[in-house]
Design a protein around this motif. Structure first.
Motif, mmCIF file in Angstrom:
data_model
loop_
_atom_site.group_PDB
_atom_site.id
_atom_site.type_symbol
_atom_site.label_atom_id
_atom_site.label_comp_id
_atom_site.label_asym_id
_atom_site.label_seq_id
_atom_site.Cartn_x
_atom_site.Cartn_y
_atom_site.Cartn_z
ATOM 1 N N GLY A 8 0.805 -1.207 0.000
ATOM 2 C CA GLY A 8 0.000 0.000 0.000
ATOM 3 C C GLY A 8 0.841 1.261 0.000
ATOM 4 O O GLY A 8 0.440 2.287 -0.554
ATOM 5 N N LYS A 25 -6.540 3.738 -0.521
ATOM 6 C CA LYS A 25 -6.368 3.238 -1.888
ATOM 7 C C LYS A 25 -7.343 2.127 -2.272
ATOM 8 O O LYS A 25 -7.618 1.938 -3.459
ATOM 9 C CB LYS A 25 -4.933 2.715 -2.061
ATOM 10 C CG LYS A 25 -3.883 3.798 -1.892
ATOM 11 C CD LYS A 25 -2.487 3.282 -2.154
ATOM 12 C CE LYS A 25 -1.460 4.407 -2.044
ATOM 13 N NZ LYS A 25 -0.088 3.953 -2.353
ATOM 14 N N LEU A 26 -7.869 1.376 -1.294
ATOM 15 C CA LEU A 26 -8.680 0.205 -1.608
ATOM 16 C C LEU A 26 -10.144 0.559 -1.844
ATOM 17 O O LEU A 26 -10.697 1.452 -1.189
ATOM 18 C CB LEU A 26 -8.600 -0.814 -0.477
ATOM 19 C CG LEU A 26 -7.232 -1.403 -0.160
ATOM 20 C CD1 LEU A 26 -7.367 -2.506 0.882
ATOM 21 C CD2 LEU A 26 -6.548 -1.934 -1.418
ATOM 22 N N GLU A 27 -10.780 -0.170 -2.749
ATOM 23 C CA GLU A 27 -12.220 -0.070 -2.946
ATOM 24 C C GLU A 27 -12.903 -0.468 -1.642
ATOM 25 O O GLU A 27 -12.565 -1.470 -1.023
ATOM 26 C CB GLU A 27 -12.630 -0.994 -4.096
ATOM 27 C CG GLU A 27 -14.033 -0.776 -4.593
ATOM 28 C CD GLU A 27 -15.051 -1.558 -3.788
ATOM 29 O OE1 GLU A 27 -16.170 -1.045 -3.620
ATOM 30 O OE2 GLU A 27 -14.734 -2.667 -3.310
ATOM 31 N N VAL A 50 -5.930 -6.271 -8.338
ATOM 32 C CA VAL A 50 -5.956 -5.164 -9.301
ATOM 33 C C VAL A 50 -7.300 -4.443 -9.230
ATOM 34 O O VAL A 50 -7.365 -3.212 -9.172
ATOM 35 C CB VAL A 50 -5.678 -5.675 -10.728
ATOM 36 C CG1 VAL A 50 -5.911 -4.558 -11.751
ATOM 37 C CG2 VAL A 50 -4.247 -6.199 -10.845
ATOM 38 N N ARG A 51 -8.388 -5.204 -9.208
ATOM 39 C CA ARG A 51 -9.721 -4.610 -9.209
ATOM 40 C C ARG A 51 -9.945 -3.715 -7.994
ATOM 41 O O ARG A 51 -10.536 -2.642 -8.097
ATOM 42 C CB ARG A 51 -10.785 -5.723 -9.230
ATOM 43 C CG ARG A 51 -12.210 -5.189 -9.391
ATOM 44 C CD ARG A 51 -13.250 -6.215 -9.031
ATOM 45 N NE ARG A 51 -13.272 -6.474 -7.599
ATOM 46 C CZ ARG A 51 -13.842 -5.695 -6.698
ATOM 47 N NH1 ARG A 51 -14.407 -4.559 -7.058
ATOM 48 N NH2 ARG A 51 -13.834 -6.018 -5.417
ATOM 49 N N MET A 52 -9.430 -4.141 -6.831
ATOM 50 C CA MET A 52 -9.698 -3.411 -5.596
ATOM 51 C C MET A 52 -8.715 -2.281 -5.327
ATOM 52 O O MET A 52 -8.887 -1.509 -4.394
ATOM 53 C CB MET A 52 -9.740 -4.363 -4.406
ATOM 54 C CG MET A 52 -8.430 -5.052 -4.105
ATOM 55 S SD MET A 52 -8.612 -6.433 -2.928
ATOM 56 C CE MET A 52 -8.738 -5.553 -1.374
ATOM 57 N N GLY A 53 -7.644 -2.177 -6.141
ATOM 58 C CA GLY A 53 -6.720 -1.065 -6.010
ATOM 59 C C GLY A 53 -5.444 -1.352 -5.251
ATOM 60 O O GLY A 53 -4.638 -0.449 -5.039
ATOM 61 N N LEU A 54 -5.222 -2.607 -4.841
ATOM 62 C CA LEU A 54 -3.983 -2.954 -4.148
ATOM 63 C C LEU A 54 -2.822 -3.085 -5.121
ATOM 64 O O LEU A 54 -1.700 -2.649 -4.842
ATOM 65 C CB LEU A 54 -4.168 -4.256 -3.368
ATOM 66 C CG LEU A 54 -2.923 -4.813 -2.682
ATOM 67 C CD1 LEU A 54 -2.473 -3.892 -1.548
ATOM 68 C CD2 LEU A 54 -3.190 -6.223 -2.140
ATOM 69 N N THR A 74 -1.343 -2.568 -9.131
ATOM 70 C CA THR A 74 -1.514 -1.707 -10.301
ATOM 71 C C THR A 74 -1.734 -2.510 -11.571
ATOM 72 O O THR A 74 -2.599 -2.180 -12.386
ATOM 73 C CB THR A 74 -0.263 -0.827 -10.488
ATOM 74 O OG1 THR A 74 0.065 -0.188 -9.247
ATOM 75 C CG2 THR A 74 -0.462 0.208 -11.569
#
Length: 235
Positions: free
Chosen positions: A100, A134-136, A156-160, A162
């Motif tokens: 993160g 950063k996380l969804e 990737v989908r949740m933002g952890l 790239t």
């Protein structure tokens, strides 16, 4: 530290304990990052690992001070050079906090991740400083509460994460094309909200983490983990 055309590679190299975040490892990584920050030959930093695990989280036998770990996370965020996390394997608990803090993270398609704190009677308190901005939100709630493993596509989908590892060369090429000033100032723009979280929440989360780790439930959870058995609350 290995330097290749401006990219310094720092490698977590304690595979015997799955690169668990011990006091010694945290101190060594902080020292290496300081060297990278001061070296004008370094344009960006890659943070990677040996063995099958990027990091298993806190070393329960020799943990760092929560303040030392907060300082390390903030050092990564504030470093005036981009930091790219490269994962080729498993990441657990505090290891996700390191990711993160990185500016860019790439992972192999076979990698997997889990926030396992809830299963030993604690919570991902300190690492929330770098993760929650950063996380969804719905994904964060699910994986904070269940401790489930998730794969690279979900990361990737949740933002952890790239991108997958296939994009690593293109990312490093792009960083090599950036000016030192341009990279530093661009990083300041994208880390503003994370640093605001440190200013607002760091002390509270350190105190909360210390209280949780000192609790009876955490003692049972850590003992059960080390003894490779289910904790008493398991249904």
């Amino acid at each position: 530290m290995k330097l290749d055309r401006g990219i310094a590679t720092l490698t977590l190299d304690s595979p015997e304990n799955r690169n668990a975040l011990s006091a010694a490892l945290v101190a060594e990584l902080a020292e290496a990052l300081t060297e990278c920050g001061e070296d004008p030959a370094v344009r960006a930093v890659v943070l990677t690992h040996t063995g099958s695990t990027f990091s298993a989280g806190a070393d329960l036998k020799a943990p760092p001070s929560p303040y030392a770990f907060v300082d390390l996370l903030r050092q990564i965020v504030e470093l005036p050079k981009p930091v790219v996390g490269v994962v080729r394997g498993h990441v657990r608990a505090g290891g996700l906090g390191l990711l993160g803090a990185c500016d860019v993270v790439v992972a192999s398609e076979g990698s997997d991740f889990a926030l396992t704190e809830v299963r030993i009677g604690v919570a991902p308190a300190v690492i929330s400083l770098t993760l929650l901005p950063k996380l969804e939100q719905r994904a964060a709630a699910r994986y904070y509460l269940t401790g489930e493993r998730f794969d690279t596509a979900e990361a990737v989908r949740m933002g952890l994460v790239t991108a997958t590892e296939d994009d690593l060369d293109a990312i490093l090429d792009g960083l090599r094309k950036g000016s030192p000033q341009g990279l530093a100032e661009s990083k300041r723009l994208v880390t503003t909200k994370v640093l605001e979280t440190f200013e607002r929440d760091a002390e509270d989360l350190v105190q909360r983490s210390a209280s949780l780790f000192a609790s009876a439930e955490a003692r049972e959870g850590m003992t059960a983990f080390l003894e490779r058995r289910d904790p008493e609350w398991r249904l």
